[in-house]
Design a protein around this motif. Structure first.
Motif, PDB file in Angstrom:
ATOM      1  N   HIS A 163      -2.464  -0.477   5.921  1.00 54.35           N
ATOM      2  CA  HIS A 163      -2.987   0.484   4.952  1.00 54.35           C
ATOM      3  C   HIS A 163      -2.537   1.877   5.339  1.00 54.35           C
ATOM      4  CE1 HIS A 163      -6.152   3.015   2.899  1.00 54.35           C
ATOM      5  NE2 HIS A 163      -5.632   2.308   1.910  1.00 54.35           N
ATOM      6  N   VAL A 164      -2.411   2.724   4.345  1.00 49.44           N
ATOM      7  CA  VAL A 164      -1.976   4.097   4.563  1.00 49.44           C
ATOM      8  C   VAL A 164      -2.738   5.003   3.608  1.00 49.44           C
ATOM      9  CG1 VAL A 164      -0.067   3.930   2.906  1.00 49.44           C
ATOM     10  CG2 VAL A 164       0.068   5.577   4.796  1.00 49.44           C
ATOM     11  N   ALA A 165      -3.092   6.200   4.067  1.00 45.91           N
ATOM     12  CA  ALA A 165      -3.811   7.182   3.246  1.00 45.91           C
ATOM     13  C   ALA A 165      -3.416   8.567   3.727  1.00 45.91           C
ATOM     14  CB  ALA A 165      -5.323   6.977   3.356  1.00 45.91           C
ATOM     15  N   LYS A 220       0.854  -1.186   0.000  1.00 48.73           N
ATOM     16  CA  LYS A 220       0.000   0.000   0.000  1.00 48.73           C
ATOM     17  C   LYS A 220       0.890   1.236   0.000  1.00 48.73           C
ATOM     18  CE  LYS A 220      -3.812  -2.384   0.359  1.00 48.73           C
ATOM     19  NZ  LYS A 220      -4.754  -2.488  -0.787  1.00 48.73           N
ATOM     20  N   LEU A 221       0.342   2.335  -0.519  1.00 46.50           N
ATOM     21  CA  LEU A 221       1.140   3.550  -0.567  1.00 46.50           C
ATOM     22  C   LEU A 221       0.251   4.774  -0.664  1.00 46.50           C
ATOM     23  CD1 LEU A 221       2.662   4.260  -4.083  1.00 46.50           C
ATOM     24  CD2 LEU A 221       0.709   2.757  -3.728  1.00 46.50           C
ATOM     25  N   PRO A 234       6.647   9.595  -1.601  1.00 49.52           N
ATOM     26  CA  PRO A 234       5.845   8.390  -1.350  1.00 49.52           C
ATOM     27  C   PRO A 234       6.025   7.877   0.091  1.00 49.52           C
ATOM     28  CG  PRO A 234       7.184   8.164  -3.340  1.00 49.52           C
ATOM     29  CD  PRO A 234       7.723   9.319  -2.569  1.00 49.52           C
ATOM     30  N   TYR A 235       4.936   7.356   0.627  1.00 51.00           N
ATOM     31  CA  TYR A 235       4.935   6.666   1.925  1.00 51.00           C
ATOM     32  C   TYR A 235       4.399   5.262   1.656  1.00 51.00           C
ATOM     33  CZ  TYR A 235       5.423  11.388   3.785  1.00 51.00           C
ATOM     34  OH  TYR A 235       5.861  12.662   4.053  1.00 51.00           O
ATOM     35  N   GLN A 278       9.514   5.701   4.119  1.00 51.51           N
ATOM     36  CA  GLN A 278       9.397   7.054   3.581  1.00 51.51           C
ATOM     37  C   GLN A 278      10.471   7.292   2.527  1.00 51.51           C
ATOM     38  OE1 GLN A 278       9.565  10.042   6.608  1.00 51.51           O
ATOM     39  NE2 GLN A 278       9.135  11.739   5.219  1.00 51.51           N
ATOM     40  N   PHE A 279      10.053   7.851   1.390  1.00 56.48           N
ATOM     41  CA  PHE A 279      10.957   8.171   0.289  1.00 56.48           C
ATOM     42  C   PHE A 279      10.888   9.672   0.017  1.00 56.48           C
ATOM     43  CE2 PHE A 279       9.785   3.797  -0.107  1.00 56.48           C
ATOM     44  CZ  PHE A 279      10.883   3.138  -0.634  1.00 56.48           C
ATOM     45  N   ASP A 280      11.945  10.225  -0.512  1.00 61.80           N
ATOM     46  CA  ASP A 280      11.888  11.630  -0.921  1.00 61.80           C
ATOM     47  C   ASP A 280      11.317  11.731  -2.327  1.00 61.80           C
ATOM     48  OD1 ASP A 280      13.916  10.941  -2.693  1.00 61.80           O
ATOM     49  OD2 ASP A 280      15.510  11.847  -1.498  1.00 61.80           O
TER      50      ASP A 280
END
Length: 682
Positions: free
Chosen positions: A236-238, A167-168, A176-177, A189-191
Motif C-alpha cells: 500500500h502507498v499513500a 495501489k497508487l 503517480p506512484y 514512479q511516473f512523471d
C-alpha cells in the motif's frame, strides 16, 4: 489545569459515568498501549462504533469485495467497489452523489476490471488502479476520461514483465506512484506525463543466517533451484499533507511502515519506545498467531498516521515521532469488529474502516480519551503548549499509565524553561533522551548561577587531598593491611609477593574488601542516575549476590583446580589475592555513582570508559596475583584461569542439579505425607 476546572471535569465524568459504563461494556474489544518495558498496559478505548454504511442503505445495491476508500478534505467518501467494477461517491450528508461504472475513452464505452486502488487529487481528479485491464485510469471529478497509463516501457524492466497495478497515490505535481503486483524493486514512479521514470524506496533483502549458510554449502546446481532472496514488496502507498510517501509491507519486518522523501530515503521517525510495527507482544499459537501484518496506512493531520493489521484486525495510531497513541478493534462478528478490513480513512476526527469481507463501512467516533490524546498530539505539534498540557492532563485523568502524556507535558515544561519540572515528567514517562536534554539545560543554568561556589569547592577538595597525601607520606612506614591494598594496585608483582611470602595480607581485611564492594554495588544499583538506572531494583540487597557468589566461586574453583596442577597457592592466599585485586573496582564505584547523576546521554561514554578501565585494572591484578601465589608461568596462568571458568560452570550445573533433586525429593515427601494423613483419616 486550575482547581475549579478539575472539579467541573470530575463532576462531568460522574454525571456521564452511567452512560459511559453502558457504552464501554458494549465495546467488543479492549484498548491497550505498550509501555517502555514492551508489555501491553490496559488503556481506555479510543474509538467506539457509531454507524454502519452499506450499499443497500445508500440505494446503489450491495458492495462486493470493496478494495479501497478515499475521504477528501470536504468529507466526501469514495468507495472503490471492486467486485462491481465501480466507484461510489458519497457526499458529506451520506447521500450518493455519483456512481462511476463506465466512461467514454476515445469515443468508445469502457469499463473497469477488478480495480484495486483509488486516489482522489485535490482538483477532484480520480486515479484508478485498473488491475484487470493493466493500466492506471485518470478521470475528472465528473467521471470523464482524461487518460490511461498502460504498460510502462524501460530497459530496467524484464521482457516478460506483466504490469498489474494494485495501489497508487499522486503528488501535488501530478506524478503517480504505483505499487504493482509481483514488483520487488520498489514503488514505480511516473512523471506528470505518465512516463515511467524508475523505482524508489526498495526494501532490504531479508534472509536468515541458516539460509545463507546452506547456500554457501550447496553446489551451483542446487543453488539455482533454491528460492531467490528478493526484497519484500510493498502492498500500500499513500501521501501525507507534507508530500511524503507512506508505504507499507505485509511481510514480517522491523520496518513495515516507511515514510519516503522525494529521493526515496526512509525518513520515518522511530523515536518511541518501540518502532511502528503493530503488536509488540503476540502469541505463537492459535488462529491469530504471528506478528502483525500491515496492509494499509492512512495519514492524518499533524504527522499522525494509522496502520491496519491484517493478522488480528487492529488499528494502531502513531504520532509524528513514532509514539503509539492508541490501538483498537479486532476481528469478529459484532458491530465494531471486522471480517476482512481493506481500507482506513479519517472523516474529520472520526475513523472509517472499509470491510470487504462484510461489504460495508464502519464509522467510529472518538471517546473522551481518544479525543484528548489526539488533541494533545495536535496541539503539541502546533506548539500550543497550554492547550496541549490541558489535553494531556485530561488523558492522564482517564489513564494515569499513559507515558506519552507525561512526555507531552514534559516537552511543554521544557519549552517554558521549567527544567526541573520537565525532568520529573520525563522520568515519569520513562523517556531518557528528553530527560537528558532537560538535564543539560538545568545543569548549564545551575553551573552558571553557582560558578563561584563550585570553583571554591573544587579548590578546597584539591587542597584537602594534597594535605592528606603529605600527612600520609610523613607518617608512612611499612604498609600494613590497608596500605598493602593501595601499594598492590600500583606495584602488583612486589605487592602480591609480599602478601604471600611476607604474610602482609589479612583474611579479615580481604573479607571487608569483598563485602565493601558488594555494599557499593547495591548502592550503585539503587542510586545510579536515571539515564543508567531508570527503575532501581525492588530487592536491593539481592544485588550483592552478583559480587559475593562470583568471588567465592572463583576462589573455590581456582583452589580445586590448582591443587591438581601443582599450584603453590593456599585457599586463604587465593582469597586474599582475589580480594586485593578488587580495589580498583571498589575505588571507582563512588565516582561512577556521581558521574551517572551528572552526565547527559552524549557524555555517557566517559562513564563507560572509567568503568572499563577499572575492570581491566582488576583483571590485570587478578592475573598477576594468581601468577604470583601459584608460581606459574604466564602461559600456565592463562590456561588455569580459563579452566577455572569451566570449573565454575560445572559447579553451577551440579548445584542446579542438586537443588532440582532436592525439590523433587521434598515434593515426593510432601505427597507421601499427605497420602498417609488421608489414609489415617479414613
Amino acid at each position: 489545569m486550575s482547581f475549579w476546572r478539575k472539579v467541573v471535569l470530575l463532576f462531568s465524568i460522574l454525571l456521564l459515568l452511567p452512560s459511559l459504563t453502558s457504552v464501554l461494556s458494549a465495546v467488543p474489544y479492549e484498548g491497550y498501549n505498550y509501555s517502555w518495558r514492551g508489555t501491553p498496559e490496559p488503556a481506555p478505548v479510543p474509538y467506539v462504533f457509531e454507524a454502519r454504511l452499506t450499499g443497500e442503505q445508500l440505494g446503489v445495491g450491495g458492495f462486493r469485495n470493496p478494495e479501497d476508500m478515499v475521504i477528501t478534505s470536504d468529507n466526501r467518501i469514495y468507495v472503490l467497489d471492486s467486485g462491481n467494477n465501480r466507484i461510489v461517491q458519497v457526499g458529506a450528508d451520506f447521500h450518493v452523489e455519483r456512481v462511476i461504472d463506465s466512461f467514454t475513452a476515445h469515443g468508445v464505452l469502457d469499463h473497469f476490471a477488478t480495480p484495486q486502488g483509488l486516489f482522489v487529487a485535490q482538483n477532484g481528479h480520480l486515479y484508478v488502479a485498473d488491475t484487470g485491464n493493466k493500466r492506471i485510469v485518470e478521470l475528472t471529478a465528473a467521471g470523464e476520461f482524461v487518460r490511461a497509463i498502460g504498460q510502462p516501457e524501460a530497459d530496467i524492466l524484464p521482457a516478460n514483465f506483466v504490469y498489474q497495478p494494485i495501489k497508487l497515490t499522486v503528488d501535488s505535481a501530478g506524478r503517480p506512484y504505483v505499487i504493482a503486483k509481483g514488483v520487488f524493486d520498489g514503488i514505480m514512479q511516473f512523471d506528470a506525463g505518465g512516463t515511467f521514470t524508475g523505482f524508489m524506496g526498495v526494501n532490504k533483502v531479508q534472509f536468515s543466517l541458516a539460509d545463507l549458510f546452506w547456500k554457501r554449502m550447496m553446489t551451483k546446481e542446487q543453488r539455482s533451484k533454491m528460492v531467490l532472496f528478493v526484497p519484500i514488496e510493498f502492498n500500500h502507498v499513500a501521501i501525507d499533507e507534507d508530500g511524503f510517501i507512506f508505504a507499507t509491507s505485509a511481510e514480517q519486518s522491523e520496518e513495515p511502515v516507511k515514510r519516503l522523501n522525494p529521493s526515496g530515503i526512509d525518513v520515518l521517525k522511530r523515536s518511541g519506545y518501540w518502532p511502528p510495527m503493530g503488536d509488540k507482544i503476540y502469541s505463537f499459537t492459535g488462529t491469530r498467531s504471528d506478528p502483525s501484518s500491515i496492509h494499509y496506512v492512512t495519514p492524518d493531520k499533524n504527522g499522525i498516521y494509522s496502520i491496519l493489521d491484517q493478522t488480528r484486525g487492529r488499528i494502531f495510531t502513531y504520532d509524528r515521532d513514532g509514539n503509539l497513541m492508541y490501538t483498537f478493534a479486532r476481528f469478529g462478528e459484532q458491530q465494531g469488529t471486522f471480517k476482512s478490513p481493506s481500507a482506513v480513512a479519517m472523516l474529520g476526527d472520526r475513523m472509517a474502516v472499509l470491510d470487504k469481507g462484510m461489504n460495508h463501512i464502519s464509522l467510529f467516533k472518538p471517546t473522551l480519551y481518544g479525543q484528548a490524546v489526539r488533541s494533545a498530539v495536535i496541539h503539541t505539534d502546533e506548539g500550543d503548549s497550554d492547550l496541549a498540557v490541558e489535553a494531556w492532563h485530561q488523558a492522564l485523568e482517564l489513564n494515569n499509565n499513559l507515558e506519552l502524556a507525561y512526555i507531552g507535558i514534559g516537552k511543554a515544561e521544557l519549552r517554558r524553561g521549567n527544567y526541573i519540572e520537565a525532568m520529573q515528567y520525563f522520568k515519569q514517562g520513562m523517556h531518557q533522551e528528553y530527560y537528558s536534554r532537560a538535564f543539560a539545560h538545568y545543569r548549564k543554568e545551575y553551573m552558571w548561577d553557582n560558578f563561584g561556589t563550585i570553583l571554591a569547592s573544587l579548590a578546597a577538595i584539591v587542597i584537602l587531598l594534597i594535605a592528606v597525601r603529605k600527612i600520609v607520606r610523613k607518617r608512612a612506614g611499612e604498609p600494613q593491611a590497608v596500605g598493602m591494598a593501595w601499594y598492590t594496585m600500583f606495584h602488583p608483582f612486589k605487592g602480591f609477593w609480599e602478601l604471600k611470602y611476607e604474610n602482609k595480607g589479612r583474611v579479615w581485611f580481604s573479607l571487608v574488601l569483598v563485602f565493601l564492594l558488594a555494599f557499593l554495588y547495591v548502592i550503585k544499583h539503587q542510586y545510579n542516575g536515571f539515564l543508567l538506572n531508570p527503575i532501581p531494583p525492588v530487592y536491593v540487597l539481592g544485588q550483592a549476590k552478583f559480587v559475593l557468589i562470583p568471588f567465592f566461586l572463583w576462589c573455590v574453583a581456582n583452589w580445586s583446580l590448582t591443587t591438581l596442577m601443582d599450584g603453590e597457592g593456599k585457599f586463604k592466599e587465593i582469597v586474599v589475592a582475589g580480594a586485593y585485586a578488587l580495589c580498583p573496582l571498589i575505588l571507582v564505584q563512588v565516582p561512577l555513582i556521581i558521574l551517572s547523576n551528572t552526565l547527559t546521554i552524549p557524555e555517557l561514554p566517559f562513564y563507560n570508559l572509567l568503568e572499563a578501565v577499572a575492570w581491566l585494572w582488576f583483571l590485570g591484578l587478578l592475573f598477576v596475583g594468581m601468577l604470583t601465589i601459584h608460581q606459574y608461568t604466564v602461559g600456565k596462568t592463562i590456561v588455569t584461569s580459563f579452566l577455572t571458568l569451566i570449573v565454575i560452570g560445572i559447579i553451577l550445573f551440579l548445584a542446579l542439579l542438586f537443588f532440582s533433586l532436592l525439590q523433587q525429593t521434598l515434593s515426593l515427601g510432601t505427597t507421601i505425607f499427605k497420602e498417609i494423613i488421608f489414609r489415617i483419616g479414613e
